[in-house]
Design an enzyme around this catalytic site. Structure first.
Site, PDB file in Angstrom:
ATOM      1  N   CYS A 229       0.844  -1.207   0.000  1.00 33.87           N
ATOM      2  CA  CYS A 229       0.000   0.000   0.000  1.00 33.87           C
ATOM      3  C   CYS A 229       0.870   1.245   0.000  1.00 33.87           C
ATOM      4  O   CYS A 229       1.451   1.607   1.033  1.00 33.87           O
ATOM      5  CB  CYS A 229      -0.929  -0.012   1.214  1.00 33.87           C
ATOM      6  SG  CYS A 229      -2.019   1.435   1.310  1.00 33.87           S
TER       7      CYS A 229
ATOM      8  N   CYS B 205      -0.550   4.017   2.288  1.00 29.00           N
ATOM      9  CA  CYS B 205      -0.343   3.740   3.709  1.00 29.00           C
ATOM     10  C   CYS B 205       1.102   3.967   4.137  1.00 29.00           C
ATOM     11  O   CYS B 205       1.359   4.538   5.198  1.00 29.00           O
ATOM     12  CB  CYS B 205      -0.730   2.295   4.036  1.00 29.00           C
ATOM     13  SG  CYS B 205      -2.393   1.814   3.555  1.00 29.00           S
ATOM     14  N   ASP B 206       2.053   3.493   3.321  1.00 32.99           N
ATOM     15  CA  ASP B 206       3.441   3.396   3.770  1.00 32.99           C
ATOM     16  C   ASP B 206       4.421   4.275   2.999  1.00 32.99           C
ATOM     17  O   ASP B 206       5.609   4.315   3.339  1.00 32.99           O
ATOM     18  CB  ASP B 206       3.915   1.942   3.664  1.00 32.99           C
ATOM     19  CG  ASP B 206       3.076   0.997   4.518  1.00 32.99           C
ATOM     20  OD1 ASP B 206       2.545   1.457   5.545  1.00 32.99           O
ATOM     21  OD2 ASP B 206       2.949  -0.184   4.149  1.00 32.99           O
TER      22      ASP B 206
END
Length: 300
Positions: A130, A133-134
């Site tokens: 992701c 997300c990261d």
């Protein structure tokens, strides 16, 4: 017999159980692995409203504790079949069978992997599924994205705004994603696209973090030093056990609208396994709340 049986203990399933228990229903959650689903692999979640700095594991643990405090029963079993039984439903698992009056399906999805040695160990240590997300963890660093579809293109464009360099590794000789987005990506100065390229190996440093890739291109193997690898080679919904009961689309996702109702009265679908456009932590939680309230209304 439970009032509501929830299949899947991720954010969608646990939220559904929480809302159903608050409505006074008897609720059990079937979870084949660890509660929390894929979010537990996120070292830091920064895009969930009002919780800008929480680990995925801490979020999942808090949600599980909140549900269990309301009397939700958590059963560590894998669902293998769901069927209509009389006025209710039965879910057969690897540990027995459970009957319910209403059923919430929130089995989630699993990321397709490359099948390389060390892939699981590197998840969260340089390997991610992701970018949203990261991606911030790799600001100013060199990363690679594997995939040629729309998700890979979106991830690479997002990372190009954060990272020093982005290598996009495409197995085929062209992108499968949207042409406009592909042109936008090719125009970025810090992006290099390598077609007909596959990842053959993952290299780790002494601390167990990703330090580079072994690539195969034009019949030759080369080394590519990177600190982050983002896989965008697709997802697979965990829905095989429910195919006889509810209708799935061509990719295996459960057909249900934003009201989470399937074509079977009393069966509702929530989270990433539902056919939908956006799959994020916030939308999974929203699905869970909607599914629980819909199931309660149907029962009442």
């Amino acid at each position: 017999m439970y009032d509501i049986l929830v299949v899947g203990g991720g954010p969608a399933g646990l939220t559904a159980a929480l809302y159903a228990a608050r409505a006074g229903k008897s609720v059990a959650v079937l979870e084949q692995a660890a509660p929390g689903g894929q979010i537990i692999n996120a070292p830091l979640v920064e895009n969930y409203p009002a919780l800008p700095h929480v680990s995925g594991a801490d979020f999942a643990e808090a949600l599980q504790n909140q549900a269990e405090a309301l009397g939700v029963e958590l059963l560590y079993e894998e669902a293998v079949r769901a069927e209509k039984i009389g006025p209710g439903f039965r879910v057969t698992t690897d540990g027995g069978a459970h009957d319910c009056r209403a059923l919430v399906l929130a089995p989630g999805v699993r990321h397709r992997c490359l099948g390389l040695e060390g892939e699981e160990e590197l998840t969260g240590n340089g390997l991610s599924y992701c970018a949203v997300c990261d991606g911030a963890f790799y600001a100013g660093k060199d990363v690679a994205v594997v995939g040629g579809g729309d998700t890979a293109l979106q991830d690479a464009l997002f990372l190009a705004g954060l990272c020093r360099s982005v290598r996009v590794l495409v197995r085929r000789d062209r992108f499968r994603g949207e042409a406009l987005r592909a042109r936008q990506l090719m125009a970025r100065e810090n992006v290099t696209v390598l077609f007909q390229t596959t990842v053959e190996g993952l290299e780790r440093d002494g601390a167990g973090n990703l330090r580079g890739l072994v690539l195969r291109r034009e019949g030759r193997e080369t080394a590519l030093p990177v600190e982050g690898l983002f896989l965008a080679v697709g997802q697979e919904p965990n829905t095989a056990a429910f195919a006889p009961l509810v209708e799935l689309d061509g990719d295996g996702y459960i057909l249900a609208g934003e009201d989470t109702a399937t074509g079977v009265p009393g069966v509702f679908a929530a989270g990433d396994a539902r056919q939908k456009a956006v799959r994020q932590l916030a939308t999974a939680v929203g699905d869970g709340a909607a599914a629980a309230l819909a199931a309660c209304r149907w029962l009442d």
